[in-house]
Design a protein around this motif. Structure first.
Motif: not given
Length: 82
Positions: A24-35
């Motif tokens: 789980s991530f707070r932002s879409l940017d954080g999720a995309e960076s992780f992916v």
């Protein structure tokens, strides 16, 4: 492994699904960076030689007796021949 991002509006979070695992991530940017990082690591070149230089693996491999073909159960032999 199927990897995808999903928004969770109830918690105002973004979820990255990786097979059965979810992060789980707070932002879409954080999720995309992780992916992006995950995909680069999955697609990076890997070799057994890189693993064998690790002290734990080197010790395990060098101290293990050679595998005798007669020690392997018949069911496993059948699977490996297909």
């Amino acid at each position: 492994m199927k990897i995808y991002i999903e928004q969770n509006p109830a918690q105002n979070r973004w979820r990255v699904h990786m097979g059965l695992w979810v992060a789980s991530f707070r932002s879409l940017d954080g999720a995309e960076s992780f992916v992006e990082r995950l995909n680069s690591r999955i697609n990076a070149p890997h070799s057994l030689e890189m693993i064998t230089h690790h002290p734990l693996w080197s010790e395990t491999i060098s101290s293990s007796p050679p595998l005798d073909q007669h020690d392997v159960p018949h069911s496993l032999k059948q699977l490996s021949q297909d």
